[in-house]
Design an enzyme around this catalytic site. Structure first.
Site, mmCIF file in Angstrom:
data_model
loop_
_atom_site.group_PDB
_atom_site.id
_atom_site.type_symbol
_atom_site.label_atom_id
_atom_site.label_comp_id
_atom_site.label_asym_id
_atom_site.label_seq_id
_atom_site.Cartn_x
_atom_site.Cartn_y
_atom_site.Cartn_z
ATOM 1 N N LYS A 15 2.237 -36.287 -38.340
ATOM 2 C CA LYS A 15 1.893 -34.981 -38.907
ATOM 3 C C LYS A 15 0.387 -34.919 -39.241
ATOM 4 O O LYS A 15 -0.289 -35.952 -39.267
ATOM 5 C CB LYS A 15 2.734 -34.741 -40.167
ATOM 6 C CG LYS A 15 4.245 -34.648 -39.896
ATOM 7 C CD LYS A 15 5.004 -34.383 -41.199
ATOM 8 C CE LYS A 15 6.497 -34.237 -40.974
ATOM 9 N NZ LYS A 15 7.241 -33.990 -42.243
ATOM 10 N N TYR A 55 12.588 -27.176 -36.138
ATOM 11 C CA TYR A 55 13.179 -27.290 -37.484
ATOM 12 C C TYR A 55 14.303 -26.256 -37.647
ATOM 13 O O TYR A 55 14.173 -25.310 -38.430
ATOM 14 C CB TYR A 55 12.104 -27.099 -38.556
ATOM 15 C CG TYR A 55 11.202 -28.301 -38.729
ATOM 16 C CD1 TYR A 55 11.698 -29.522 -39.189
ATOM 17 C CD2 TYR A 55 9.845 -28.232 -38.440
ATOM 18 C CE1 TYR A 55 10.876 -30.639 -39.350
ATOM 19 C CE2 TYR A 55 9.009 -29.350 -38.602
ATOM 20 C CZ TYR A 55 9.540 -30.535 -39.061
ATOM 21 O OH TYR A 55 8.722 -31.636 -39.230
ATOM 22 N N ASN A 156 4.762 -36.450 -45.744
ATOM 23 C CA ASN A 156 5.318 -37.785 -45.515
ATOM 24 C C ASN A 156 4.906 -38.385 -44.178
ATOM 25 O O ASN A 156 5.612 -39.193 -43.602
ATOM 26 C CB ASN A 156 6.843 -37.749 -45.668
ATOM 27 C CG ASN A 156 7.473 -36.669 -44.810
ATOM 28 O OD1 ASN A 156 6.828 -36.140 -43.911
ATOM 29 N ND2 ASN A 156 8.730 -36.341 -45.069
ATOM 30 N N HIS A 159 7.262 -37.013 -38.618
ATOM 31 C CA HIS A 159 8.610 -36.543 -38.318
ATOM 32 C C HIS A 159 9.232 -37.599 -37.417
ATOM 33 O O HIS A 159 8.570 -38.098 -36.510
ATOM 34 C CB HIS A 159 8.585 -35.207 -37.572
ATOM 35 C CG HIS A 159 9.900 -34.946 -36.898
ATOM 36 N ND1 HIS A 159 11.004 -34.534 -37.606
ATOM 37 C CD2 HIS A 159 10.311 -35.140 -35.619
ATOM 38 C CE1 HIS A 159 12.032 -34.458 -36.772
ATOM 39 N NE2 HIS A 159 11.631 -34.809 -35.566
ATOM 40 N N GLU A 170 14.966 -32.245 -29.408
ATOM 41 C CA GLU A 170 13.563 -32.094 -29.806
ATOM 42 C C GLU A 170 12.610 -32.474 -28.665
ATOM 43 O O GLU A 170 11.608 -31.790 -28.439
ATOM 44 C CB GLU A 170 13.290 -32.956 -31.046
ATOM 45 C CG GLU A 170 14.044 -32.441 -32.273
ATOM 46 C CD GLU A 170 14.079 -33.430 -33.435
ATOM 47 O OE1 GLU A 170 13.395 -34.484 -33.361
ATOM 48 O OE2 GLU A 170 14.782 -33.157 -34.425
HETATM 49 P P1 ADP Z 1 13.101 -35.902 -42.404
HETATM 50 O O1 ADP Z 1 11.695 -35.481 -42.007
HETATM 51 O O2 ADP Z 1 13.084 -37.204 -43.192
HETATM 52 O O3 ADP Z 1 14.070 -35.930 -41.259
HETATM 53 P P2 ADP Z 1 14.311 -33.374 -43.267
HETATM 54 O O4 ADP Z 1 14.622 -33.090 -41.834
HETATM 55 O O5 ADP Z 1 15.423 -33.263 -44.271
HETATM 56 O O6 ADP Z 1 13.640 -34.814 -43.451
HETATM 57 O O7 ADP Z 1 13.147 -32.387 -43.750
HETATM 58 C C1 ADP Z 1 12.119 -31.983 -42.887
HETATM 59 C C2 ADP Z 1 10.795 -32.020 -43.631
HETATM 60 O O8 ADP Z 1 10.808 -31.008 -44.668
HETATM 61 C C3 ADP Z 1 10.476 -33.316 -44.369
HETATM 62 O O9 ADP Z 1 9.914 -34.304 -43.522
HETATM 63 C C4 ADP Z 1 9.516 -32.842 -45.435
HETATM 64 O O10 ADP Z 1 8.194 -32.690 -44.931
HETATM 65 C C5 ADP Z 1 10.058 -31.459 -45.785
HETATM 66 N N1 ADP Z 1 10.984 -31.506 -46.936
HETATM 67 C C6 ADP Z 1 12.267 -31.918 -46.919
HETATM 68 N N2 ADP Z 1 12.821 -31.801 -48.141
HETATM 69 C C7 ADP Z 1 11.879 -31.288 -48.959
HETATM 70 C C8 ADP Z 1 11.818 -30.912 -50.344
HETATM 71 N N3 ADP Z 1 12.864 -31.065 -51.145
HETATM 72 N N4 ADP Z 1 10.674 -30.421 -50.826
HETATM 73 C C9 ADP Z 1 9.604 -30.258 -50.029
HETATM 74 N N5 ADP Z 1 9.592 -30.573 -48.728
HETATM 75 C C10 ADP Z 1 10.695 -31.095 -48.187
#
Ligand code: ADP
Length: 201
Positions: A15, A55, A156, A159, A170
């Site tokens: 990212k 997403y 974080n 992805h 994807e």
């Molecule tokens: P991952 O990226 O670990 O697969 P998800 O698919 O659940 O997680 O979520 C997609 C992205 O949305 C996350 O990587 C993060 O950047 C954001 N995200 C998820 N949950 C939250 C939250 N509670 N608050 C803010 N951002 C979030």
């Protein structure tokens, strides 16, 4: 054999925060050193329409995430002026904005259990509670608490597809078949070959 387990593919995006922090090399290294093989690589600005396709979260996800945000806001003494569902949807709106704010690196990895292995190295979604040794746990520090206070998606670094089915979906959004390469790595012999005759002189 095209469907041999060693041919499994998964998908990773470094990212904008990963790139801005100068962590592209470090992140690629962590996946690569497991034996995962590069099958595709792209550098550029992510297309907004494709990000919405990528997403494709459902209502259960919006509700679960939005409820947690509502709790975090209350705990921080902040006003709660939306339904949990809307807070959940805000995450993807904020995320798409963030994901298009600067260049990203997209990678397709190939190897045995690629999806599980890549997820394990990536770590849990929230960096502050991700395991030590994972990319998210070691290289950054964001949390749901602070992202709820500041109304933004959690940062974080990467992805990483959740499973093989998601990875297939994807990868098809971001890569054409012709952009994915099939080739042999010399190191694959020690990872996968049944017979290692020829090593001893
Ligand atoms: P991952 O990226 O670990 O697969 P998800 O698919 O659940 O997680 O979520 C997609 C992205 O949305 C996350 O990587 C993060 O950047 C954001 N995200 C998820 N949950 C939250 C939250 N509670 N608050 C803010 N951002 C979030």
């Amino acid at each position: 054999m095209d469907n041999h387990p060693k041919k499994e593919r998964t998908f990773v995006i470094i990212k904008p925060d990963g790139l801005q922090r100068g962590l592209v090399g470090e992140i690629i290294k962590r996946y690569e050193r497991t034996g995962l093989k590069l099958a595709g690589l792209k550098f550029g600005i992510a297309d907004e329409k494709k990000l919405w396709e990528h997403y494709n979260k459902d209502d259960a996800w919006f509700l679960k995430k939005g409820t947690k945000i509502t709790e975090d806001k209350k705990a921080a003494g902040l006003p709660v002026d939306k339904e949990p569902m809307e807070y959940g949807k805000d995450i993807i709106r904020q995320l798409v904005k963030f994901m298009t704010s600067g260049p990203v690196v997209m990678i397709v990895w190939e190897g045995n259990q690629a999806a599980v292995v890549a997820r394990k190295i990536t770590g849990d979604t929230e960096p502050a509670t991700s395991d030590v040794g994972t990319i998210r746990g070691d290289l950054t520090l964001d949390s749901y608490g602070i992202s709820a206070v500041d109304d933004r998606a959690v940062r974080n670094l990467i992805h990483c597809s959740e499973n093989v089915e998601d990875a297939k979906r994807e990868i098809a959004i971001w890569f054409t078949e012709g952009e994915l390469l099939n080739y042999r790595l010399v190191s694959e012999a020690i990872l996968y070959d049944v017979n290692l005759d020829g090593i001893l002189e």
